[in-house]
Each structure stands twice: as structure tokens, then as C-alpha cells.
Design an enzyme around this catalytic site. Structure first.
Site, mmCIF file in Angstrom:
data_model
loop_
_atom_site.group_PDB
_atom_site.id
_atom_site.type_symbol
_atom_site.label_atom_id
_atom_site.label_comp_id
_atom_site.label_asym_id
_atom_site.label_seq_id
_atom_site.Cartn_x
_atom_site.Cartn_y
_atom_site.Cartn_z
ATOM 1 N N VAL A 1 0.837 -1.203 0.000
ATOM 2 C CA VAL A 1 0.000 0.000 0.000
ATOM 3 C C VAL A 1 0.869 1.249 0.000
ATOM 4 O O VAL A 1 0.616 2.209 -0.744
ATOM 5 C CB VAL A 1 -0.970 -0.007 1.207
ATOM 6 C CG1 VAL A 1 -1.717 1.317 1.301
ATOM 7 C CG2 VAL A 1 -1.958 -1.164 1.092
ATOM 8 N N CYS A 2 1.916 1.241 0.811
ATOM 9 C CA CYS A 2 2.807 2.397 0.886
ATOM 10 C C CYS A 2 3.519 2.648 -0.448
ATOM 11 O O CYS A 2 3.787 3.799 -0.806
ATOM 12 C CB CYS A 2 3.830 2.209 1.992
ATOM 13 S SG CYS A 2 3.096 2.118 3.641
#
Length: 218
Positions: free
Chosen positions: A44-45
Site C-alpha cells: 500500500v505504501c
């Protein structure tokens, strides 16, 4: 303790992908967004860092500096940047803080003060609270502090919208209503008397005496 609105953002020295900084000196007289990540090479990051790089010009237009943070050393960030470029089309074009000693994460209340050990041995789950977006004003005060779970990607278009509101309301005695976008009507601040409002804004729409609507000041 988590940071509250109008707290002074903690100052610190740290290594970044663009060299060593002292945070308050680095901020200077600018608005700043500090956004943090629990671990390098997390999915996600990776999407977030790429998107932030893609829209950095929008922050530049507003005089806003961007800085990232991850609980890993700078050398690891540099390797991650290659993956971000490959998968998202944009590599980070802003500094990334190496926080392998947990100093910044602890200062900002994202990890307990007792946290210690080798950052490389910690999992993303160990650092899952390191998922914040902090907007800091030129006065070094916290203006916004958002905390996200690891499973939900952040909305940086919303951060831009909030910055538009923060910058407008820092300059003019107004507030912005729900879902407000740049250029839309605003609300005269409750601290402004009707006499002062007449001097400043002229006329306004008033569906209720406590709701005084005017065009956005320029």
C-alpha cells in the site's frame, strides 16, 4: 501521546535520502506534509509514495514541502525507490527520513517510547501505527494529524483540499463547509461580529443567524 492540533511539531535531526536535516530548519517558512510508513517494500505504501511523487507539483504550487518517513534506514529507502518507479511510474522526488532508531516515530507518538531493538527485525505489523499524515504550518504548529490503518491507502487529493482550506482560513476570517473545494462559498467565522463582517465582507446569505455564507475571499 499523539500530537494534538496546535501542538508544536517536534524538532529532530535525521538522515534522509537527500542528506542530513534538522527538521525545523528544513521547514523554514513553508507549510509541510510529513507522512509516515511502517516498513519499506510494503504494497500500500508503495502506491502512496508513487502517487505523492506524481502530484508533487500541486504541493509545490501551494508552497508546501513534502517529506516521507519509514522505520528503515536510508539505504533501504533508496532500493525501495527503484521498485516504486518501476511499479508506479514515479520515484519519490522528495526526501525520505531513515528512522531505524525509531526516534522520529516516538517523538510523534506513532510508536511507544519504550520501542527499541533492530528495525530490520520488526515486521510491518509491529510498526502498523506508523501510518500518519501530519500537516505543519510555517509556525511549526500541527494543523492536521490523520492516522490510517495499513489496509487503507491514503487520499492525498483530500490532503491537498485540506491544505487549501488551512491556507485560506489562516489568511481570512472564514471557515470552509463540508466537502468544500477551492473557489466555492465559505462561512464567516463565528468569532466575527456582524458589524465586523459587514466591514469585511459586505452582504452575506444567512439561512440561520449562525450560518453566514459569502464567496471565497481572494
Amino acid at each position: 501521546m499523539a500530537l494534538a492540533i496546535n501542538d508544536t511539531a517536534p524538532d529532530f535531526e535525521a538522515e534522509t535520502t537527500e542528506g542530513k536535516i534538522r527538521f525545523h530548519d528544513w521547514i523554514g517558512d513553508k507549510w509541510t506534509v510529513l507522512f509516515s510508513h511502517p516498513k519499506d517494500f510494503t504494497p500500500v505504501c508503495t502506491t502512496e509514495l508513487g502517487y505523492m511523487a506524481k502530484i508533487k507539483s500541486e504541493f509545490d504550487k501551494r508552497g508546501v514541502k513534502i517529506i516521507g518517513l519509514s522505520v528503515d534506514p536510508v539505504a533501504s529507502h533508496e532500493g525501495w525507490a527503484k521498485d516504486i518507479k518501476e511499479t508506479q511510474g514515479f520515484a519519490p522526488n522528495y526526501p525520505m527520513i531513515g528512522d531505524s532508531d525509531f526516534n522520529v516515530s516516538k517523538l510523534y507518538g506513532m510508536l511507544p517510547a519504550s520501542t527499541s531493538g533492530d528495525a530490520a527485525e520488526r515486521t510491518p505489523a509491529d510498526n502498523q501505527t506508523v501510518r500518519n499524515v501530519v500537516v505543519i504550518g510555517p509556525d511549526k504548529k500541527v494543523k492536521l494529524n490523520l492516522v490510517y490503518p495499513m489496509t487503507t491507502g491514503r487520499n492525498f487529493d483530500e490532503v491537498l483540499r485540506v491544505i487549501d482550506s488551512l491556507q485560506l482560513t489562516a489568511k481570512h476570517k472564514v471557515s470552509t463547509p463540508v466537502n468544500w473545494q477551492q473557489g466555492e462559498d465559505v462561512i464567516i467565522a463565528g468569532s466575527v461580529s456582524n458589524d465586523e463582517a459587514k466591514e469585511t465582507f459586505g452582504e452575506w446569505k444567512e439561512p440561520k443567524p449562525y450560518i453566514r455564507i459569502v464567496p471565497q475571499p481572494q
